[in-house]
Write an enzyme that holds these catalytic residues in place. Structure first.
Site, PDB file in Angstrom:
ATOM      1  N   LYS A 239       0.838  -1.197   0.000  1.00  0.00           N
ATOM      2  CA  LYS A 239       0.000   0.000   0.000  1.00  0.00           C
ATOM      3  C   LYS A 239       0.876   1.252   0.000  1.00  0.00           C
ATOM      4  CE  LYS A 239      -3.955  -1.781   2.687  1.00  0.00           C
ATOM      5  NZ  LYS A 239      -5.033  -1.564   1.713  1.00  0.00           N
ATOM      6  N   ARG A 313     -10.607 -11.302   2.253  1.00  0.00           N
ATOM      7  CA  ARG A 313     -11.552 -12.290   1.723  1.00  0.00           C
ATOM      8  C   ARG A 313     -10.948 -13.697   1.721  1.00  0.00           C
ATOM      9  NH1 ARG A 313     -12.240  -9.023  -3.672  1.00  0.00           N
ATOM     10  NH2 ARG A 313     -11.717  -7.369  -2.185  1.00  0.00           N
TER      11      ARG A 313
HETATM   12  N1  BES Z   1      -8.096  -3.641   4.606  1.00  0.00           N
HETATM   13  C1  BES Z   1      -8.273  -3.257   3.242  1.00  0.00           C
HETATM   14  C2  BES Z   1      -9.560  -2.476   3.017  1.00  0.00           C
HETATM   15  C3  BES Z   1      -9.663  -1.140   3.660  1.00  0.00           C
HETATM   16  C4  BES Z   1      -8.924  -0.067   3.221  1.00  0.00           C
HETATM   17  C5  BES Z   1     -10.572  -0.962   4.681  1.00  0.00           C
HETATM   18  C6  BES Z   1      -9.071   1.166   3.807  1.00  0.00           C
HETATM   19  C7  BES Z   1     -10.727   0.261   5.277  1.00  0.00           C
HETATM   20  C8  BES Z   1      -9.944   1.329   4.833  1.00  0.00           C
HETATM   21  C9  BES Z   1      -8.320  -4.485   2.347  1.00  0.00           C
HETATM   22  O1  BES Z   1      -7.517  -5.541   2.752  1.00  0.00           O
HETATM   23  C10 BES Z   1      -7.880  -4.060   1.002  1.00  0.00           C
HETATM   24  O2  BES Z   1      -6.755  -3.681   0.880  1.00  0.00           O
HETATM   25  N2  BES Z   1      -8.783  -4.120   0.022  1.00  0.00           N
HETATM   26  C11 BES Z   1      -8.495  -3.727  -1.311  1.00  0.00           C
HETATM   27  C12 BES Z   1      -9.003  -4.811  -2.241  1.00  0.00           C
HETATM   28  C13 BES Z   1      -8.535  -4.686  -3.665  1.00  0.00           C
HETATM   29  C14 BES Z   1      -7.037  -4.896  -3.731  1.00  0.00           C
HETATM   30  C15 BES Z   1      -9.256  -5.711  -4.523  1.00  0.00           C
HETATM   31  C16 BES Z   1      -9.188  -2.394  -1.580  1.00  0.00           C
HETATM   32  O3  BES Z   1     -10.294  -2.176  -1.072  1.00  0.00           O
HETATM   33  O4  BES Z   1      -8.594  -1.578  -2.263  1.00  0.00           O
HETATM   34 MN    MN Z   2      -5.574  -5.416   2.061  1.00  0.00          MN
END
Ligand code: BES
Ligand code: MN
Ligand code: ZN
Length: 459
Positions: A239, A313
């Protein structure tokens, strides 16, 4: 935690009068001229958020006026602790539509503060509320505070082991069974996706599957599942710093699941309960899962890793499969699963997903009644093919054309969910902007509504 809601008080208490805007004038006319004058000078009109502390001629606090505006939301009591001087107050009067137990609970929720790393800011105001089930109010407030404490605690002090310790304490308190499967044991016990996500962490922070089981045989089984990512770096699909900054809260689903489980056990609801919490650190090392890897899952479906940041997931897939094996009468999962859920509904309105119309209606009704807002989004089948993989049964990163990331994440989970009633909650678990009674930081969402829903459904 010293209790902020009291059944009675020996010492002096300051009466607190909560009034709606339309009844403020009539109420003030019953008061002595001095109080009326104070209200006039302060322009107290019973508007939502107005709080007026009125002293007597000696400067001793005599009464407090609290405005509730037109809607009379009992959650307005959340803001009170921040606006009152330390001392003991008594809820002397409130409009009939404001349930006293909800007002008491809101006051308790509004008294929360996270002071693990900072000297507490002195004494807190306390409130005497007569005629409510105090034990019930305290249990719910305590569970919400537990969830918030866990979310607020940074990942260096809340790793997988600390979550396991908290789970063990809760299990012990309510005489529940607890099983924890850790590290390489996850492969042997057939939790391959939990292992794949968590294996890059240092050995002391090894992934684990926590299972708490409670309740008498023969009762309907409620399964509560929570995403426990103690820190989400994104993995090799790392990230950016802005996106990583808040990722200590990525175990919010686990915190919520443990808190909801605790509420159910504390109230001795007539159910069997299983709390399933997969706990991992989505870390980066030579052993981290890679984009393009294909991993197995407990259900036997192969999953292509399109993006290592879609880790939640994956661990939930194995937990949902485990739940399905137990044939629950109801399955609820809570997870800080997608940024897309925030883009859709913002931080204060978590979406939920279910194909069960009765369950959806009940969740909506209790969300309203408990002032614990939730909004249904669809498990829209038209986007399911966005999860098709060329080389595996499915992939964890949906095609960009489908756009609706919260929906496609829910559709991914649905492939693993038990056959019966199931609902998924994509929570944020966080207040970005602090306001009175809602300090910036961890927040409990959905679980008060879900507790009320479970209580009614299995009454
Ligand atoms: N933990 C994150 C989602 C998240 C981000 C929740 C910011 C609350 C605040 C999750 O693991 C994630 O990174 N999801 C990605 C999925 C994508 C790579 C398909 C997202 O939401 O960008
Ligand atoms: Mn994530
Ligand atoms: Zn995550």
């Amino acid at each position: 935690m010293s209790e902020v809601i009291l059944a009675a008080s020996e010492g002096a208490v300051v009466p607190l009068h909560a009034v709606a805007d339309h009844e403020a004038q009539a109420f003030l006319e019953t008061q002595p001229p001095f109080v009326q004058a104070m209200a006039r000078f302060a322009e107290f009109k019973g508007r939502a958020g107005q709080v007026l502390s009125v002293p007597d001629a000696e400067g001793v606090l005599e009464l407090v006026l609290v405005g509730l505006g037109g809607v009379c939301d009992p959650m307005a009591f959340r803001a009170l602790p921040a606006k009152l001087a330390p001392g003991i107050y008594r809820l002397a009067q409130a409009p009939a539509e404001v349930a006293r137990d909800q007002a008491a609970l809101a006051f308790a929720l509004g008294s929360y503060r996270f002071d693990r790393y900072k000297k507490p800011a002195g004494e807190r105001p306390r409130l005497v509320v007569e005629g409510v089930d105090l034990e019930e109010v305290r249990q719910v407030a305590h569970a919400c505070a537990l969830a918030r404490d866990m979310i607020n605690t940074p990942a260096n002090d809340l790793g997988p082991l600390q979550i396991e310790t908290i789970a063990r304490e809760i299990a012990e308190q309510y005489a529940a069974q607890i099983t924890v499967i850790e590290g390489e044991g996850l492969l042997e016990a057939n939790y391959p996706a939990v292992h794949a996500v968590g294996r890059a962490a240092t050995p002391e922070r090894a992934p684990r599957m926590i299972e708490i089981a409670w309740g008498e045989a023969g009762r309907p089984l409620v399964a509560v599942i929570g995403k426990g990512v103690v820190f989400d770096t994104g993995g090799l699909d790392i990230k950016p710093s802005s996106g990583m900054r808040l990722m200590k809260k990525d175990m919010g689903g686990a915190a919520h699941a443990l808190a909801l489980g605790r509420m159910i056990m504390a109230a001795r609801l007539p159910v069997r309960l299983v709390v399933l919490v997969p706990v991992v650190e989505n870390a980066i090392s030579g052993d981290a899962m890679r984009p393009g890897d294909v991993i197995g899952s407990r259900k036997g479906l192969s999953i292509e890793i399109g993006n290592t940041d879609a880790e939640g997931r994956l661990i939930l897939a194995d937990a949902l499969t485990r739940a399905a094996e137990l044939e629950p009468a109801l399955t609820l999962d809570l997870a800080t699963l997608t940024g897309a859920a925030r883009a859709a509904l913002g931080p204060h309105l978590p979406p939920f997903f279910t194909d069960d119309e009765d369950l959806a209606a009940a969740i909506g009704r209790h969300a309203d009644a408990e002032n614990d807002p939730l909004w249904r989004l669809p498990l829209w089948k038209g986007y399911a093919e966005a999860l098709d993989s060329d080389i595996a049964d499915l992939k964890n990163d949906p095609d960009a054309w489908a756009q609706a990331g919260a929906v496609t994440a829910a559709l991914f989970l649905q492939r693993f969910a038990p056959a019966g009633p199931w609902a998924h909650f994509d929570i944020f678990g966080w207040n970005s902007k602090g306001s009175p009674g809602r300090p910036a930081g961890g927040e409990a969402q959905a679980i008060r509504a879900l507790y009320a829903m479970v209580r009614e459904r299995f009454a």
